[in-house]
Scaffold this active site. Structure first.
Site, PDB file in Angstrom:
ATOM      1  NE  ARG A  48      -5.178  -5.214  -0.690  1.00 37.57           N
ATOM      2  CZ  ARG A  48      -5.004  -4.230  -1.540  1.00 37.57           C
ATOM      3  NH1 ARG A  48      -5.193  -4.425  -2.842  1.00 37.57           N
ATOM      4  NH2 ARG A  48      -4.671  -3.032  -1.153  1.00 37.57           N
ATOM      5  N   GLY A  49      -8.509  -4.018   0.084  1.00 33.84           N
ATOM      6  CA  GLY A  49      -8.633  -2.721  -0.565  1.00 33.84           C
ATOM      7  C   GLY A  49     -10.063  -2.225  -0.401  1.00 33.84           C
ATOM      8  CB  ALA A  50     -11.384   0.994   0.886  1.00 41.63           C
ATOM      9  NE  ARG A  86      -8.935  -6.077   6.607  1.00 43.84           N
ATOM     10  CZ  ARG A  86      -7.987  -5.574   5.805  1.00 43.84           C
ATOM     11  NH1 ARG A  86      -8.166  -5.624   4.487  1.00 43.84           N
ATOM     12  NH2 ARG A  86      -6.906  -5.030   6.294  1.00 43.84           N
ATOM     13  CD  GLN A 190      -1.009  -5.072   1.953  1.00 45.95           C
ATOM     14  OE1 GLN A 190       0.156  -4.885   2.338  1.00 45.95           O
ATOM     15  NE2 GLN A 190      -2.010  -5.232   2.789  1.00 45.95           N
ATOM     16  CG  ASP A 231      -8.307   1.386   3.933  1.00 43.02           C
ATOM     17  OD1 ASP A 231      -7.149   1.772   3.702  1.00 43.02           O
ATOM     18  OD2 ASP A 231      -8.780   0.310   3.519  1.00 43.02           O
ATOM     19  CG  ASN A 241      -4.083   4.477   2.625  1.00 41.22           C
ATOM     20  OD1 ASN A 241      -4.934   3.740   2.146  1.00 41.22           O
ATOM     21  ND2 ASN A 241      -2.880   4.602   2.087  1.00 41.22           N
ATOM     22  CE  LYS A 242      -2.411  -1.945   4.575  1.00 37.45           C
ATOM     23  NZ  LYS A 242      -3.036  -2.837   5.596  1.00 37.45           N
TER      24      LYS A 242
HETATM   25  O1  MRU Z   1      -5.091  -4.088   4.349  1.00 42.35           O
HETATM   26  P1  MRU Z   1      -5.472  -3.693   2.947  1.00 42.35           P
HETATM   27  O2  MRU Z   1      -4.594  -4.283   1.911  1.00 42.35           O
HETATM   28  O3  MRU Z   1      -6.946  -3.930   2.673  1.00 42.35           O
HETATM   29  O4  MRU Z   1      -5.247  -2.126   2.908  1.00 42.35           O
HETATM   30  C1  MRU Z   1      -5.579  -1.425   1.742  1.00 42.35           C
HETATM   31  C2  MRU Z   1      -5.175  -0.003   1.769  1.00 42.35           C
HETATM   32  O5  MRU Z   1      -4.731   0.517   2.760  1.00 42.35           O
HETATM   33  C3  MRU Z   1      -5.425   0.782   0.526  1.00 42.35           C
HETATM   34  O6  MRU Z   1      -4.473   1.781   0.390  1.00 42.35           O
HETATM   35  C4  MRU Z   1      -6.819   1.420   0.646  1.00 42.35           C
HETATM   36  O7  MRU Z   1      -7.808   0.424   0.804  1.00 42.35           O
HETATM   37  C5  MRU Z   1      -7.163   2.267  -0.500  1.00 42.35           C
HETATM   38  S1  MRU Z   1      -7.238   1.337  -1.963  1.00 42.35           S
HETATM   39  C6  MRU Z   1      -8.284   1.941  -3.083  1.00 42.35           C
END
Ligand code: MRU
Length: 342
Positions: A48-50, A86, A190, A231, A241-242
């Protein structure tokens, strides 16, 4: 720590990934040898994470190209399956498209392109971390900073180093971090599971707080600046973002604190005009109805569970990429912020 996602060329090729569901209890690396297993790993947030999703997308095409040589149609349909898991993080589809562009040259070229995505990640993140550290230093008071962050934008959200947390890492190396307040990040934690783990590995002073405590921490003067990843960043600077990031931005503006978004150029989506056009992933209600498998709401309770929200550009002090600093309040792309930050 190994790279968050990587390519293992042995036995016909496979993706390796740190299992982010297992942390912090256990550090283990999974070997994903089929597109099905990679799709499942992206869906359940093993990966996970962009930026990490971007790398995984490219690696997914590499995997498909190795599994189906001479069948480009099959590779393309497998690639689409990976890209669609996603919808919010634009990096995922970008990674897929970048590797797919080499398909006519054969599987080895696709694998090479996917590996190039991984190799570029560290250099990109170090550059944007340095730029963001300069921006935060200029925006904050002239002493080590108390930074608040949300979700995980560290090495685990990228191939290595991190974006928002990469800036924290850079500031820490400069001796400029007093403390990081890490929001736990409901519902999947997270912040608690991954960011607190990374900060501990880095040796950076930190405290974990429930998401609902962030605004009061600002009100009580415990925070100098907010730093997060993204993201997808729309052409007008709105940043997805999250879930919970938008609330932090509202609170930061209320308390006169700068909020800085740190992300690679590959997260900026010029084809998306504004945040209104960003598709927000909604996840299973069981993530909210239960905690660690234990029900916390009556069975069948209806749930609203968006994985992300959009922060309007006007609430941000800056968006920093490896190439440029966007003064997000005015949303003019410029070589650097005022005060000569380059
Ligand atoms: O659902 P996730 O854990 O994939 O969400 C991730 C985030 O929201 C991060 O803040 C985002 O991807 C930036 S990370 C470099």
């Amino acid at each position: 720590m190994a790279r968050t996602v990587d390519w293992d060329d042995g036995d016909g090729g496979a993706v390796t990934a740190i299992d982010q569901r297992a942390l912090p209890a256990e550090y283990r690396v999974q070997r994903l040898a089929s597109v099905d297993s990679l799709v499942a790993a992206i869906a359940d947030l093993t990966i996970r994470g962009a930026p990490a999703l971007g790398a995984a997308g490219a690696l997914g095409v590499a995997l498909a190209a190795r599994r189906h040589p001479g069948d480009p149609d099959r590779v393309r349909s497998e690639a689409e399956r990976v890209a669609a898991v996603r919808p919010t993080a634009v990096n995922l589809r970008r990674g897929v498209e970048r590797a797919l562009a080499r398909l006519d040259e054969g599987a080895d070229a696709v694998v090479a392109e996917a590996c190039a995505v991984l190799d570029e990640d560290e250099a990109t993140n170090r550059r944007l971390g340095r730029r963001a550290a300069d921006v935060l230093t200029a925006l904050g008071p002239d002493r080590p900073l108390r930074l608040l962050t949300h979700c995980n934008s560290g090495a685990l959200a990228t191939v290595t180093w991190g974006t928002g947390l990469g800036a924290v890492r850079e500031l820490a190396e400069r001796g400029r971090v007093a403390e990081v307040l890490a929001c736990e990040t409901r519902p999947l934690l997270q912040g608690a599971r991954l960011t607190a783990w990374e900060l501990r590995e880095m040796g950076v002073a930190h405290r974990l707080l429930v998401d609902a405590a962030a605004a009061s921490a600002m009100a009580r003067g415990l925070v100098d600046a907010v730093v997060v990843g993204a993201d997808r960043i729309a052409a007008n600077g709105d940043a997805a973002n999250k879930i919970g990031t938008y609330a932090l931005a509202c609170a930061a503006v209320r308390h006169g604190l700068p909020m800085v978004v740190v992300a690679p150029e590959s997260t900026v989506d010029h084809a998306t005009a504004s945040g209104d056009d960003i598709v927000i992933e909604e996840r299973d209600g069981d993530e909210v109805r239960a905690f660690a498998g234990v029900p916390t709401a009556p069975p069948g309770t209806a749930v609203y569970n968006p994985a992300f929200d959009v922060t309007p550009a006007e609430l941000l002090a800056a968006v920093v990429t490896e190439e440029a600093t966007f003064r997000a309040g005015a949303w003019e792309r410029e070589a650097a912020l005022e005060r000569g930050l380059r």
